[in-house]
Design a protein around this motif. Structure first.
Motif, PDB file in Angstrom:
ATOM      1  N   ASN A 176       6.671  -3.969   4.076  1.00 52.63           N
ATOM      2  CA  ASN A 176       5.272  -3.638   4.325  1.00 52.63           C
ATOM      3  C   ASN A 176       4.510  -4.937   4.575  1.00 52.63           C
ATOM      4  O   ASN A 176       3.950  -5.525   3.648  1.00 52.63           O
ATOM      5  CB  ASN A 176       4.669  -2.884   3.142  1.00 52.63           C
ATOM      6  CG  ASN A 176       3.304  -2.314   3.464  1.00 52.63           C
ATOM      7  OD1 ASN A 176       2.613  -2.804   4.367  1.00 52.63           O
ATOM      8  ND2 ASN A 176       2.896  -1.291   2.752  1.00 52.63           N
ATOM      9  N   GLU A 221       1.711  -5.476   5.926  1.00 47.28           N
ATOM     10  CA  GLU A 221       0.265  -5.409   5.693  1.00 47.28           C
ATOM     11  C   GLU A 221      -0.085  -5.789   4.255  1.00 47.28           C
ATOM     12  O   GLU A 221      -1.097  -6.443   4.003  1.00 47.28           O
ATOM     13  CB  GLU A 221      -0.260  -3.998   5.987  1.00 47.28           C
ATOM     14  CG  GLU A 221      -0.292  -3.633   7.462  1.00 47.28           C
ATOM     15  CD  GLU A 221       1.086  -3.332   8.027  1.00 47.28           C
ATOM     16  OE1 GLU A 221       1.986  -2.982   7.228  1.00 47.28           O
ATOM     17  OE2 GLU A 221       1.276  -3.453   9.253  1.00 47.28           O
ATOM     18  N   THR A 222       0.751  -5.410   3.320  1.00 50.28           N
ATOM     19  CA  THR A 222       0.503  -5.739   1.911  1.00 50.28           C
ATOM     20  C   THR A 222       1.313  -6.954   1.464  1.00 50.28           C
ATOM     21  O   THR A 222       1.274  -7.326   0.288  1.00 50.28           O
ATOM     22  CB  THR A 222       0.861  -4.551   1.009  1.00 50.28           C
ATOM     23  OG1 THR A 222       2.248  -4.228   1.180  1.00 50.28           O
ATOM     24  CG2 THR A 222       0.009  -3.343   1.355  1.00 50.28           C
ATOM     25  N   LYS A 223       2.074  -7.532   2.387  1.00 49.46           N
ATOM     26  CA  LYS A 223       2.960  -8.671   2.102  1.00 49.46           C
ATOM     27  C   LYS A 223       4.086  -8.313   1.148  1.00 49.46           C
ATOM     28  O   LYS A 223       4.690  -9.199   0.529  1.00 49.46           O
ATOM     29  CB  LYS A 223       2.166  -9.867   1.559  1.00 49.46           C
ATOM     30  CG  LYS A 223       1.154 -10.458   2.531  1.00 49.46           C
ATOM     31  CD  LYS A 223       0.533 -11.729   1.973  1.00 49.46           C
ATOM     32  CE  LYS A 223      -0.430 -12.345   2.966  1.00 49.46           C
ATOM     33  NZ  LYS A 223      -1.056 -13.594   2.451  1.00 49.46           N
ATOM     34  N   GLU A 224       4.422  -7.045   1.040  1.00 49.29           N
ATOM     35  CA  GLU A 224       5.544  -6.614   0.203  1.00 49.29           C
ATOM     36  C   GLU A 224       6.826  -6.674   1.030  1.00 49.29           C
ATOM     37  O   GLU A 224       7.378  -5.669   1.464  1.00 49.29           O
ATOM     38  CB  GLU A 224       5.284  -5.208  -0.336  1.00 49.29           C
ATOM     39  CG  GLU A 224       4.119  -5.173  -1.324  1.00 49.29           C
ATOM     40  CD  GLU A 224       3.703  -3.774  -1.704  1.00 49.29           C
ATOM     41  OE1 GLU A 224       3.538  -3.512  -2.910  1.00 49.29           O
ATOM     42  OE2 GLU A 224       3.534  -2.931  -0.788  1.00 49.29           O
ATOM     43  N   THR A 228      -0.395  -4.746 -10.978  1.00 48.83           N
ATOM     44  CA  THR A 228      -0.461  -4.470  -9.539  1.00 48.83           C
ATOM     45  C   THR A 228       0.710  -3.636  -9.043  1.00 48.83           C
ATOM     46  O   THR A 228       0.559  -2.801  -8.143  1.00 48.83           O
ATOM     47  CB  THR A 228      -0.497  -5.807  -8.756  1.00 48.83           C
ATOM     48  OG1 THR A 228      -1.493  -6.650  -9.324  1.00 48.83           O
ATOM     49  CG2 THR A 228      -0.801  -5.569  -7.291  1.00 48.83           C
TER      50      THR A 228
END
Length: 290
Positions: A126, A128-131, A271
């Motif tokens: 992901n 966008e979330t840097k995951e 988180t």
């Protein structure tokens, strides 16, 4: 056997640290022409650390170095610290592995600071979330990890090198759970650097880099501002739990985000809450099932 030359660099392995008592230094196997420079680097890294307090680590620079740590049975030991904590996962990569067991490794910590293209290929990253992060290990004096160790055939070494090309290959000496050092060294995939990967592994060729990383819009591999890929983290935690309470608690408390302050136990209770309740897609349930 074709020799794959990996790195002729002096080995200065001291990433930024906020949780280590001190940076670790190592006893290295160096080419003669580089020995003096490496000794200077090591000395600068460890002004206040007694060498007897530190693990003995050798960098495996090419395939011939791997051959030097083969057992009498012509096998090589592999150290697992992330997905390879799972025997099922390990066997999906090494179907003929032998003697899968848990062990301890002194002087290293686990850190989620490695952008992994395999997560993009499998559709579980992901950006966008840097995951997007996988695990690597790096030196940390005073730390101790519960890991797995197993043996593979020497004929599997070239494929192992190609598969883990973005890592620094280290020969380490794990211990039994009772603290007895192993007789044979085991290979560990340590943190590398972007500069070394591009200049040495990619031979300075942007097209080679593109095939490995650029096609996923990854312009930096080793980062301190990314978070664990959610399904991968869940998989690693489950794998550690399946090894028993000591391995499980060690993973939660001795594995860090890229900031090197936040433990995975803390992350999952803040988180990252909810990660352990998520399920992999059907096609990946076996691969990421712990």
């Amino acid at each position: 056997m074709t020799v794959l030359t990996l790195t002729p660099l002096p080995f200065v392995y001291a990433p930024p640290s906020t949780t280590c008592k001190s940076r670790a230094s190592f006893s290295l196997s160096a080419r003669p022409e580089l020995q003096q420079d490496r000794r200077r680097s090591i000395k600068a890294m460890s002004r206040d650390i007694r060498s007897s307090d530190l693990p003995q680590v050798i960098e495996l620079e090419d395939e011939s170095d791997f051959e030097k740590i083969l057992s009498s049975e012509n096998q090589i030991s592999i150290t697992g610290f992330g997905s390879l904590l799972s025997e099922r996962s390990a066997r999906s990569t090494f179907p003929d592995l032998e003697n899968f067991r848990i062990a301890k490794l002194q002087g290293f910590r686990r850190v989620f600071a490695h952008s992994a293209p395999i997560f993009f290929e499998r559709g579980i990253a992901n950006p966008e979330t840097k995951e997007i992060s996988s695990l690597s290990v790096e030196p940390c004096e005073g730390e101790s990890l519960v890991v797995t160790v197993f043996e593979i055939k020497s004929s599997e070494i070239p494929a192992f090198i190609r598969r883990e090309l973005e890592f620094r290959f280290l020969a380490v000496v794990p211990e039994t759970m009772e603290g007895k050092p192993y007789t044979n060294s085991a290979v560990l995939c340590g943190r590398y650097s972007d500069e070394e990967f591009f200049r040495i592994r990619c031979k300075g060729n942007k097209e080679i880099y593109f095939q490995h990383y650029g096609r996923f819009n990854i312009d930096k591999i080793w980062r301190d501002d990314i978070l664990p890929c959610r399904l991968y983290l869940r998989h690693c935690v489950l794998a550690a739990k399946n090894l028993g309470d000591e391995a499980y608690n060690n993973f939660l408390d001795h594995t860090f985000l890229g900031d090197r302050r936040t433990t995975i136990r803390e992350y999952l209770s803040s988180t990252g809450s909810g990660i352990m309740e998520e399920q992999p897609p059907e096609a990946l349930k076996s691969r990421y099932g712990g």
